[in-house]
Design a protein around this motif. Structure first.
Motif, PDB file in Angstrom:
ATOM      1  N   ARG A  21      53.765  86.327  52.363  1.00  0.00           N
ATOM      2  CA  ARG A  21      55.137  86.856  52.742  1.00  0.00           C
ATOM      3  C   ARG A  21      56.166  85.681  51.937  1.00  0.00           C
ATOM      4  O   ARG A  21      57.261  85.746  52.309  1.00  0.00           O
ATOM      5  N   PHE A 231      61.664  87.913  63.602  1.00  0.00           N
ATOM      6  CA  PHE A 231      61.372  88.523  62.356  1.00  0.00           C
ATOM      7  C   PHE A 231      60.623  89.811  62.391  1.00  0.00           C
ATOM      8  O   PHE A 231      60.701  90.919  61.845  1.00  0.00           O
ATOM      9  N   LYS A 235      61.440  94.041  61.738  1.00  0.00           N
ATOM     10  CA  LYS A 235      60.721  94.739  60.569  1.00  0.00           C
ATOM     11  C   LYS A 235      60.095  96.091  61.370  1.00  0.00           C
ATOM     12  O   LYS A 235      59.590  96.713  60.625  1.00  0.00           O
TER      13      LYS A 235
END
Length: 313
Positions: A21, A231, A235
Motif C-alpha cells: 500500500r 482506514f 475501505k
C-alpha cells in the motif's frame, strides 16, 4: 558485555503486509553492534535495503523471527543467498536463525512447518542453485552453516508462563523474548536486544500486551507496530478482517499506552498497517505517550547513546 560497542537500529522495512500500500519495504530491522549485525524478521525488500544500508553477510551474526506470517519471513531465502560466500562479501561462518516452532494448537500443526521446516525446505527448494555455486564458485556448503533454532516456549504450567526469557547471548548482546498476543498465530514473540550501550525492544505483531510491557521495561527504544482501523473501515473491509485487526494488532494510541506503561524512552512506530500520514500516526501515539515518537521509514537509523550506568553491564 563489558565493552561498549556502538549500537544502532536500522529499520530496513516498516510496512505491514502482505498487501502493498505504499513505497515502504516489508517488515525487517537490523541491530548493528560494532562491526556485527543481527536481523529481526525478513520481510519484502529487506535484501536490497540491507545492502543499501552497508550490511554485508560477512558481518551477519544471527537472525530472529517474531512469527511465521509471510510478511515477516518472505525474503529469508533471498537474504541467505544474496549474503553467502566470498563473491558477495557474504558469510562463511555458522549462522543461527531463531524463530517459532510448530503451532501445536492448530488442527494441522504437526503437518505445518515451524522455523526448522522453513529453513530446511528453503535449502531443499534451492538445492540445485546451492550445489552449482558450491562447486562452480567455491562457496561454502550452506546447509552446513545455517542452523535453525526453534525457540522453546516456557511451560504453560509455570507461575509466570509469559515472563521474559533469554533466547541468545554472546559477548555483545543478550536477546530475550516474550510471548505476545497475535491470534490465531501461535507462538508469536517480541524480542529485546540488550547491549552495553542500551536496549532495543521489538513488539512483533501483537495486540496490547502485558508480557510486552514487562519485556520492554525501561527500554531505550521500543519498536512497536500500529494499525489504522479507520482506514480499513472506510475501505469496506469485511467484519472478519476488521475483527482480526482489533484482536491481533495495536493502534498508534495503544502503542503509546504500551510505551508509557513500560517507561520506554523512545517509541518508534513500525509495521504500519493501513494508510495514514506520519503526522496522523504520531498524533495517535502522542495522545497516550509523552516521550519521543518517530514514525519509521525504510532505511532509517537510530543510534543508542550509552549512559555511564551501562558501562558495567
Amino acid at each position: 558485555m563489558s565493552d561498549i560497542f556502538s549500537t544502532e537500529l536500522i529499520t530496513l522495512g516498516t510496512a505491514a503486509g502482505p498487501a502493498i500500500r505504499g513505497k515502504e519495504n516489508g517488515m525487517a530491522s537490523a541491530v548493528v553492534v560494532g562491526d556485527q549485525f543481527y536481523m529481526i524478521d525478513f520481510g519484502l525488500g529487506c535484501v536490497r535495503s540491507a545492502h543499501e544500508a552497508g550490511l554485508r553477510g560477512q558481518d551477519f551474526k544471527a537472525g530472529f523471527i517474531t512469527h511465521l506470517h509471510s510478511d515477516h519471513v518472505a525474503e529469508l531465502p533471498g537474504f541467505l543467498m544474496w549474503n553467502w560466500g566470498a563473491p558477495v562479501d557474504g558469510f562463511d561462518h555458522p549462522i543461527s536463525i531463531y524463530g517459532p516452532g510448530r503451532d501445536d494448537g492448530h488442527p494441522d500443526g504437526q503437518q505445518l512447518s515451524g522455523t526448522e521446516g522453513l529453513v530446511s525446505h528453503t535449502l531443499e527448494a534451492f538445492s540445485y542453485d546451492l550445489r552449482i555455486r558450491e562447486t562452480d564458485e567455491a562457496r561454502p556448503v550452506m546447509s552446513e552453516l545455517i542452523r535453525p533454532v526453534e525457540i522453546a516456549v516456557p511451560e504453560s504450567g509455570m507461575a509466570e508462563p509469559r515472563a521474559p526469557f533469554t533466547v541468545y547471548e554472546d559477548d555483545r548482546v543478550k536477546i530475550s523474548a516474550a510471548l505476545v498476543d497475535h491470534p490465531p498465530v501461535n507462538p508469536a514473540f517480541a524480542f529485546r536486544v540488550d547491549t552495553a550501550a542500551g536496549s532495543i525492544t521489538f513488539s512483533g505483531d501483537t495486540a496490547e500486551s502485558d508480557a510486552l510491557i514487562r519485556l520492554a521495561q525501561d527500554t531505550d527504544i521500543l519498536v512497536h507496530e500500529a494499525v489504522n482501523l479507520d482506514f480499513f473501515a472506510a475501505k469496506g473491509f469485511s467484519e472478519a478482517f476488521m475483527n482480526h485487526q482489533r484482536q491481533s494488532h495495536t493502534t498508534a494510541a495503544g502503542a503509546g499506552r504500551v510505551a508509557t506503561a513500560s517507561n520506554a524512552k523512545h517509541l518508534v512506530l513500525s509495521h504500519l498497517a493501513g494508510v495514514a500520514t506520519a503526522a496522523e500516526w504520531a498524533a495517535g501515539a502522542r495522545s497516550t505517550y509523552t516521550g519521543t515518537v518517530d514514525v519509521a521509514t525504510s532505511g532509517q537509523r537510530f543510534a543508542l547513546v550509552p549512559e555511564p550506568s551501562y558501562a558495567g553491564v
